[in-house]
Scaffold this motif. Structure first.
Motif, short mmCIF file in Angstrom:
data_model
loop_
_atom_site.label_atom_id
_atom_site.label_comp_id
_atom_site.label_asym_id
_atom_site.label_seq_id
_atom_site.Cartn_x
_atom_site.Cartn_y
_atom_site.Cartn_z
N ASN A 159 0.81 -1.22 0.00
CA ASN A 159 0.00 0.00 0.00
C ASN A 159 0.84 1.27 0.00
O ASN A 159 0.31 2.37 0.09
N GLY A 160 2.15 1.14 -0.05
CA GLY A 160 3.03 2.31 -0.09
C GLY A 160 2.98 3.15 1.17
O GLY A 160 3.05 4.38 1.10
N LEU A 161 2.88 2.52 2.32
CA LEU A 161 2.79 3.24 3.59
C LEU A 161 4.09 3.96 3.91
O LEU A 161 5.17 3.52 3.52
N ASP A 162 3.97 5.05 4.68
CA ASP A 162 5.18 5.74 5.15
C ASP A 162 5.82 4.87 6.23
O ASP A 162 5.20 3.92 6.72
N PRO A 163 7.07 5.13 6.62
CA PRO A 163 7.78 4.25 7.57
C PRO A 163 7.02 4.00 8.88
O PRO A 163 7.01 2.87 9.37
N ASP A 164 6.39 5.01 9.45
CA ASP A 164 5.68 4.81 10.72
C ASP A 164 4.46 3.91 10.54
O ASP A 164 4.22 3.01 11.34
N ALA A 165 3.67 4.14 9.51
CA ALA A 165 2.48 3.33 9.26
C ALA A 165 2.90 1.90 8.87
O ALA A 165 2.25 0.93 9.28
N TRP A 166 3.98 1.76 8.11
CA TRP A 166 4.48 0.44 7.74
C TRP A 166 4.91 -0.32 8.99
O TRP A 166 4.57 -1.50 9.15
N TYR A 167 5.64 0.35 9.88
CA TYR A 167 6.05 -0.29 11.14
C TYR A 167 4.83 -0.76 11.92
O TYR A 167 4.81 -1.88 12.44
N ASP A 168 3.80 0.09 12.00
CA ASP A 168 2.58 -0.29 12.72
C ASP A 168 1.91 -1.51 12.08
O ASP A 168 1.27 -2.30 12.78
N SER A 169 2.07 -1.70 10.77
CA SER A 169 1.45 -2.84 10.10
C SER A 169 2.22 -4.14 10.31
O SER A 169 1.64 -5.22 10.27
#
Length: 180
Positions: A98-108
């Motif tokens: 989904n091309g998340l930013d680093p913080d959102a990717w970490y949360d996923s």
């Protein structure tokens, strides 16, 4: 008094002080049957123990391995399907479709990781990941799940446990990459 202090704090005085301290430590240690340089017992006439090496042969190769006796240890067995499924779910989130930013990717991805591994992933930029897609079925070997990717193989070590995000579940405890 001034002259005595000058002698004590001169380089010769300091050498004498250090020499006295070292000799004192050796004298105290030899009173206890040990020397600080070798740590070996001083042999006495009434000693019954032999200092010769034992003839007993051990199978220890010098590498530490965890003793595994619990029900959740799968070193000799294949991982259950739920562990493999969890590894594949992690790999899909790890790819960041989904091309998340680093913080959102970490949360996923954090709910899939052990607490120690999650701490190591803080600040990782998903744009630097070496793969873009999963290219085959996952395979297992002991506690590891290998997932073929378009540019290599993602190897995940799975462990049963819990973290701040999930209760008891299969978690990724190590992430390895083999480029193809």
């Amino acid at each position: 008094m001034n002259r005595a202090l000058r002698i004590i704090f001169s380089r010769y005085g300091i050498v004498v002080i250090i020499l006295v301290l070292v000799l004192g430590a050796i004298a105290l240690a030899s009173d206890n049957g040990r020397t600080p340089l070798t740590g070996n017992d001083v042999e006495t006439d009434d000693s019954t123990e032999s200092s010769e090496p034992s003839d007993e042969i051990t199978d220890d190769d010098g590498f530490y391995t965890e003793d595994c006796e619990a029900d959740d240890c799968y070193a000799a067995e294949e991982l259950p399907q739920e562990a493999v499924d969890r590894a594949v779910e992690f790999a899909e989130a790890w790819l960041n479709p989904n091309g998340l930013d680093p913080d959102a990717w970490y949360d996923s991805i954090a709910p899939f990781l052990t607490t120690d591994r999650a701490e190591l992933m803080v600040g990782v930029d998903p744009a630097t990941l070496p793969a873009q897609s999963i290219d085959g079925d996952a395979t297992t070997e002991a506690s590891k799940v290998s997932i073929p990717m378009n540019t290599g193989t993602l190897i995940l070590t799975m462990a049963e446990g819990s973290n701040s995000w999930t209760g008891g579940d299969w978690l990724v405890s190590a992430i390895d990459w083999e480029a193809s």
